[in-house]
Scaffold this motif. Structure first.
Motif, PDB file in Angstrom:
ATOM      1  N   ASP A  91      56.073  60.710  38.713  1.00  0.00           N
ATOM      2  CA  ASP A  91      57.127  59.840  38.502  1.00  0.00           C
ATOM      3  C   ASP A  91      56.981  58.831  39.446  1.00  0.00           C
ATOM      4  N   VAL A  92      56.236  58.995  40.717  1.00  0.00           N
ATOM      5  CA  VAL A  92      56.278  58.243  41.561  1.00  0.00           C
ATOM      6  C   VAL A  92      55.676  56.918  41.481  1.00  0.00           C
ATOM      7  N   GLN A  93      56.358  55.656  41.507  1.00  0.00           N
ATOM      8  CA  GLN A  93      55.564  54.373  41.028  1.00  0.00           C
ATOM      9  C   GLN A  93      55.624  53.585  42.396  1.00  0.00           C
ATOM     10  N   TYR A  94      54.627  52.882  42.810  1.00  0.00           N
ATOM     11  CA  TYR A  94      54.365  52.125  44.210  1.00  0.00           C
ATOM     12  C   TYR A  94      54.090  50.431  43.610  1.00  0.00           C
ATOM     13  N   PRO A  95      55.295  49.766  43.280  1.00  0.00           N
ATOM     14  CA  PRO A  95      54.888  48.504  42.636  1.00  0.00           C
ATOM     15  C   PRO A  95      54.488  47.188  43.617  1.00  0.00           C
ATOM     16  N   ALA A  96      53.565  47.498  44.365  1.00  0.00           N
ATOM     17  CA  ALA A  96      53.327  46.437  45.294  1.00  0.00           C
ATOM     18  C   ALA A  96      52.421  45.441  44.492  1.00  0.00           C
ATOM     19  N   LYS A  97      52.548  44.168  44.775  1.00  0.00           N
ATOM     20  CA  LYS A  97      51.753  43.059  44.287  1.00  0.00           C
ATOM     21  C   LYS A  97      50.513  43.142  44.698  1.00  0.00           C
ATOM     22  N   GLY A  98      49.703  42.658  44.031  1.00  0.00           N
ATOM     23  CA  GLY A  98      48.126  42.541  44.429  1.00  0.00           C
ATOM     24  C   GLY A  98      47.813  41.068  45.047  1.00  0.00           C
ATOM     25  N   SER A  99      46.689  40.925  45.496  1.00  0.00           N
ATOM     26  CA  SER A  99      46.365  39.539  45.971  1.00  0.00           C
ATOM     27  C   SER A  99      45.187  39.061  45.439  1.00  0.00           C
ATOM     28  N   PRO A 100      45.065  38.386  44.031  1.00  0.00           N
ATOM     29  CA  PRO A 100      43.562  37.785  43.711  1.00  0.00           C
ATOM     30  C   PRO A 100      43.200  36.843  44.932  1.00  0.00           C
ATOM     31  N   GLU A 101      43.852  36.189  45.783  1.00  0.00           N
ATOM     32  CA  GLU A 101      43.249  35.352  46.604  1.00  0.00           C
ATOM     33  C   GLU A 101      42.355  36.001  47.605  1.00  0.00           C
ATOM     34  N   LEU A 102      43.308  37.189  48.125  1.00  0.00           N
ATOM     35  CA  LEU A 102      42.529  38.079  49.068  1.00  0.00           C
ATOM     36  C   LEU A 102      41.342  38.764  48.722  1.00  0.00           C
ATOM     37  N   ALA A 103      41.396  39.069  47.397  1.00  0.00           N
ATOM     38  CA  ALA A 103      40.234  39.648  46.800  1.00  0.00           C
ATOM     39  C   ALA A 103      39.127  38.891  46.658  1.00  0.00           C
ATOM     40  N   GLN A 104      39.133  37.595  46.413  1.00  0.00           N
ATOM     41  CA  GLN A 104      38.088  36.648  46.355  1.00  0.00           C
ATOM     42  C   GLN A 104      37.538  36.490  47.700  1.00  0.00           C
ATOM     43  N   LEU A 105      38.542  36.293  48.762  1.00  0.00           N
ATOM     44  CA  LEU A 105      38.093  36.197  50.083  1.00  0.00           C
ATOM     45  C   LEU A 105      37.125  37.262  50.475  1.00  0.00           C
ATOM     46  N   THR A 106      37.764  38.422  50.391  1.00  0.00           N
ATOM     47  CA  THR A 106      36.890  39.749  50.816  1.00  0.00           C
ATOM     48  C   THR A 106      35.542  39.674  50.292  1.00  0.00           C
ATOM     49  N   LYS A 107      35.327  39.161  48.888  1.00  0.00           N
ATOM     50  CA  LYS A 107      34.395  39.033  48.063  1.00  0.00           C
ATOM     51  C   LYS A 107      33.218  38.103  48.854  1.00  0.00           C
ATOM     52  N   GLU A 108      33.780  36.953  49.442  1.00  0.00           N
ATOM     53  CA  GLU A 108      32.818  36.238  50.009  1.00  0.00           C
ATOM     54  C   GLU A 108      32.554  36.481  51.213  1.00  0.00           C
ATOM     55  N   LEU A 109      33.371  37.190  52.170  1.00  0.00           N
ATOM     56  CA  LEU A 109      33.138  37.488  53.479  1.00  0.00           C
ATOM     57  C   LEU A 109      31.914  38.578  53.648  1.00  0.00           C
ATOM     58  N   ILE A 110      31.849  39.435  52.452  1.00  0.00           N
ATOM     59  CA  ILE A 110      30.894  40.535  52.858  1.00  0.00           C
ATOM     60  C   ILE A 110      29.540  40.216  51.979  1.00  0.00           C
ATOM     61  N   LEU A 111      29.298  38.885  51.553  1.00  0.00           N
ATOM     62  CA  LEU A 111      28.111  38.586  51.182  1.00  0.00           C
ATOM     63  C   LEU A 111      26.930  38.854  52.437  1.00  0.00           C
ATOM     64  N   GLU A 114      26.848  42.380  46.788  1.00  0.00           N
ATOM     65  CA  GLU A 114      27.474  41.922  45.724  1.00  0.00           C
ATOM     66  C   GLU A 114      28.682  42.734  45.365  1.00  0.00           C
ATOM     67  N   VAL A 115      29.843  42.079  45.127  1.00  0.00           N
ATOM     68  CA  VAL A 115      30.983  42.727  44.993  1.00  0.00           C
ATOM     69  C   VAL A 115      31.609  42.411  43.460  1.00  0.00           C
ATOM     70  N   GLU A 116      32.012  43.214  42.654  1.00  0.00           N
ATOM     71  CA  GLU A 116      32.629  43.352  41.468  1.00  0.00           C
ATOM     72  C   GLU A 116      34.268  43.164  41.740  1.00  0.00           C
ATOM     73  N   LEU A 117      34.627  42.050  41.123  1.00  0.00           N
ATOM     74  CA  LEU A 117      36.029  41.930  40.968  1.00  0.00           C
ATOM     75  C   LEU A 117      36.569  42.746  39.813  1.00  0.00           C
ATOM     76  N   ASN A 118      37.616  43.651  40.209  1.00  0.00           N
ATOM     77  CA  ASN A 118      37.818  44.932  39.125  1.00  0.00           C
ATOM     78  C   ASN A 118      39.358  44.666  38.864  1.00  0.00           C
ATOM     79  N   HIS A 119      39.694  44.638  37.349  1.00  0.00           N
ATOM     80  CA  HIS A 119      40.906  44.544  36.907  1.00  0.00           C
ATOM     81  C   HIS A 119      41.615  45.879  36.288  1.00  0.00           C
ATOM     82  N   ASP A 120      40.668  47.014  36.321  1.00  0.00           N
ATOM     83  CA  ASP A 120      40.901  48.103  35.613  1.00  0.00           C
ATOM     84  C   ASP A 120      41.470  49.512  36.671  1.00  0.00           C
TER      85      ASP A 120
END
Length: 276
Positions: A91-111, A114-120
Motif C-alpha cells: 500500500d505504500v506510495q512514494y509520490p515524488a516527482k521525476g525530472s525529465p530535465e535532469l534525465a536528459q542532462l544525465t544522458k549528456e554527461l555520460i556520453l 548510450e543511454v535510453e530515456l525510459n518511461h516504463d
C-alpha cells in the motif's frame, strides 16, 4: 527532443550549491520501508547532515539491465518489485516527482555511453524504501539510472566520475544495494541476532570497509579477484555495483563515513557510506 545547448542551459540555471555529499545506502529488506529499527534511524540521521537537495539521482540494485537507462517521466510510479510481504507494504506510495530535465542532462554527461530515456520503470524499492526515510514528504524530485550488467566494475566506476558536476548543482546521488548480499545463505533462524555474520561475511566486510576508508578502490573495482570471502559476499554483482558509483564520485580530499555498519542474518550487511 531538447538540443544540447538547451540542456546545458538547464545546468546553468540550476543554482550553484555547496558540494553535495554522495551516499551508498544498504537498503536491506523491503520491510525497512515500514518498520522502525536502528537502520531506518540511521537513514533519518544521515539526512539531517545533508543540505536539502535540488533533486536525487538514484542507482538501485533492482534496476539491472542490458544497457544504461534513465527514467524521464514527470511522475514516476512506485514499483512494488517483491512478493510475499504484507499488504501494508504494497500500500505504500512514494509520490515524488521525476525530472525529465535532469534525465536528459544525465544522458549528456555520460556520453559516449548510450543511454535510453525510459518511461516504463519508475521508483523501485531499492530507491523509494530508503529515500522515504530521508525525505518523507516526497518533495524532492527523483530519477533512477539503471545498472548495465554488461559493463565491468571499472566501467561503472568511470561512468560515475562523469556525474561529478551534478554535485555542485544540489543533486544528491545515491547508490542503493547491499555490499554483502548472499540471499541463498541467509540464516533465517538468527535474522534478529545483532550484528551476526558468518566467518566469510565478517572477513569480506572487514576487508571492504578497510579498502573504503583507506581509499584503496582498486581492490573494490576488481572485486571478482579478491578471493573466496568476496565471492561468497558478492555472488551476483547487482547489489554491490551501486557502491562503485558512490566511490567513483569521491574527490581526494573528501572524508568517508560508514554508518549502519552491521551484518545481518549471517550473509547480509547493512553497511552504508557517506562521502563528503
Amino acid at each position: 527532443m531538447r538540443t544540447v545547448n538547451e540542456l546545458f542551459n538547464y545546468k546553468d540555471i540550476l543554482p550553484n550549491t555547496v558540494k553535495m555529499p554522495v551516499l551508498f545506502l544498504g537498503h536491506g529488506s523491503p520491510m525497512n520501508a515500514i518498520e522502525e529499527n536502528e537502520f531506518v534511524t540511521g537513514f533519518r540521521n544521515i539526512a539531517k547532515t545533508i543540505p536539502t537537495p535540488t533533486a536525487i539521482l538514484c542507482i538501485s540494485a533492482h534496476w539491472f539491465t542490458k544497457g544504461t537507462k534513465v527514467t524521464e517521466m514527470k511522475m514516476p510510479q512506485t514499483i512494488h518489485d517483491f512478493g510475499g510481504f504484507p499488504k501494508e507494504l504494497f500500500d505504500v506510495q512514494y509520490p515524488a516527482k521525476g525530472s525529465p530535465e535532469l534525465a536528459q542532462l544525465t544522458k549528456e554527461l555520460i556520453l559516449p555511453t548510450e543511454v535510453e530515456l525510459n518511461h516504463d520503470w519508475g521508483l523501485d524499492h531499492g530507491g523509494w524504501s530508503v529515500i522515504k526515510h530521508l525525505y518523507p514528504e516526497a518533495n524532492i524530485p527523483v530519477i533512477q539510472m539503471s545498472i548495465d550488467y554488461s559493463l565491468t566494475g571499472q566501467a561503472h566506476f568511470d561512468m560515475a566520475q562523469k556525474l561529478q558536476s551534478l554535485r555542485n548543482k544540489g543533486i544528491l546521488i545515491i547508490g542503493s544495494g547491499n555490499i554483502v548480499h548472499n540471499l541463498r545463505m541467509v540464516d533465517w533462524a538468527n535474522f534478529d541476532k545483532d550484528n551476526y555474520g558468518f566467518d566469510w561475511a565478517i572477513e569480506a566486510r572487514e576487508k571492504i570497509n578497510k579498502n573504503i576508508i583507506d581509499g584503496d578502490f582498486a581492490n573494490l573495482i576488481n572485486y571478482q579477484k579478491q578471493g573466496k570471502a568476496f565471492d561468497l559476499a558478492i555472488p551476483t554483482p547487482d547489489h554491490y555495483l551501486p557502491l562503485l558509483y558512490t566511490l567513483g564520485l569521491k574527490n581526494e580530499s573528501e572524508n568517508i563515513q560508514l554508518f549502519n555498519d552491521k551484518l545481518l542474518a549471517g550473509s547480509l550487511s547493512m553497511t552504508s557510506v557517506k562521502i563528503g
